[in-house]
Design a protein around this motif. Structure first.
Motif, PDB file in Angstrom:
ATOM      1  N   LEU A   1       0.815  -1.220   0.000  1.00  0.00           N
ATOM      2  CA  LEU A   1       0.000   0.000   0.000  1.00  0.00           C
ATOM      3  C   LEU A   1       0.851   1.274   0.000  1.00  0.00           C
TER       4      LEU A   1
ATOM      5  N   GLU B   1      -3.241   3.173  -3.316  1.00  0.00           N
ATOM      6  CA  GLU B   1      -4.329   2.448  -2.684  1.00  0.00           C
ATOM      7  C   GLU B   1      -4.646   1.207  -3.501  1.00  0.00           C
TER       8      GLU B   1
ATOM      9  N   ILE C   1      -3.828   1.917   8.322  1.00  0.00           N
ATOM     10  CA  ILE C   1      -4.487   1.962   7.017  1.00  0.00           C
ATOM     11  C   ILE C   1      -5.905   2.486   7.187  1.00  0.00           C
TER      12      ILE C   1
ATOM     13  N   TYR D   1      -8.264   0.179   0.184  1.00  0.00           N
ATOM     14  CA  TYR D   1      -7.407   0.374   1.349  1.00  0.00           C
ATOM     15  C   TYR D   1      -6.245   1.281   0.968  1.00  0.00           C
TER      16      TYR D   1
ATOM     17  N   LEU E   1      -2.778   3.749   2.960  1.00  0.00           N
ATOM     18  CA  LEU E   1      -2.061   4.115   4.179  1.00  0.00           C
ATOM     19  C   LEU E   1      -2.617   5.417   4.731  1.00  0.00           C
TER      20      LEU E   1
END
Length: 123
Positions: A40, A44, A75, A90, A92
């Motif tokens: 990540l 994303e 995350i 997802y 960070l």
């Protein structure tokens, strides 16, 4: 005095740790957390993209690890849509981005180990 030696324990999120290394390892330790964070780092990803990037992880384990990383604010999870199939992405968080130097150090060391002690093979 080193920061990890300022007291007997460190309390983070109502958990007690004997040293700062144990805090870090609780957040990113284990077989998959650092690998997920690594994937990540640059962009994303959807759940299916992470699943594809981590062929050795079970769906249950990936779901648990993602949930833990989200709870620890490393995350974030964005859900698009209201009806299945939902798009889940997802990425960070700012806190998660703070571990990028550590992930790069692990990557560099892993590359060194792979070239010096291992070999690249096709499955």
């Amino acid at each position: 005095m080193d920061i990890e030696c300022q007291s007997e324990f460190i309390k983070v999120n109502n958990k007690l740790y004997p040293c700062t290394v144990s805090v870090a390892m609780d957040l990113v330790g284990g077989k998959w957390k650092a690998v997920i964070l690594y994937h990540l780092m640059d962009e994303e990803k959807r759940y299916s993209e992470l699943r594809k990037a981590l062929p050795g992880v079970t769906e249950r384990t990936l779901s648990i690890q993602l949930k833990q990383l989200e709870e620890d604010d490393l995350i974030s999870k964005k859900v698009y849509g209201k009806k299945p199939p939902l798009k889940v992405v997802y990425s960070l968080t700012e806190f998660g981005k703070s571990c990028t130097p550590m992930l790069n150090a692990i990557l560099g060391w892993g590359n060194m180990v792979a070239t010096q002690k291992g070999e690249f093979v096709k499955a």
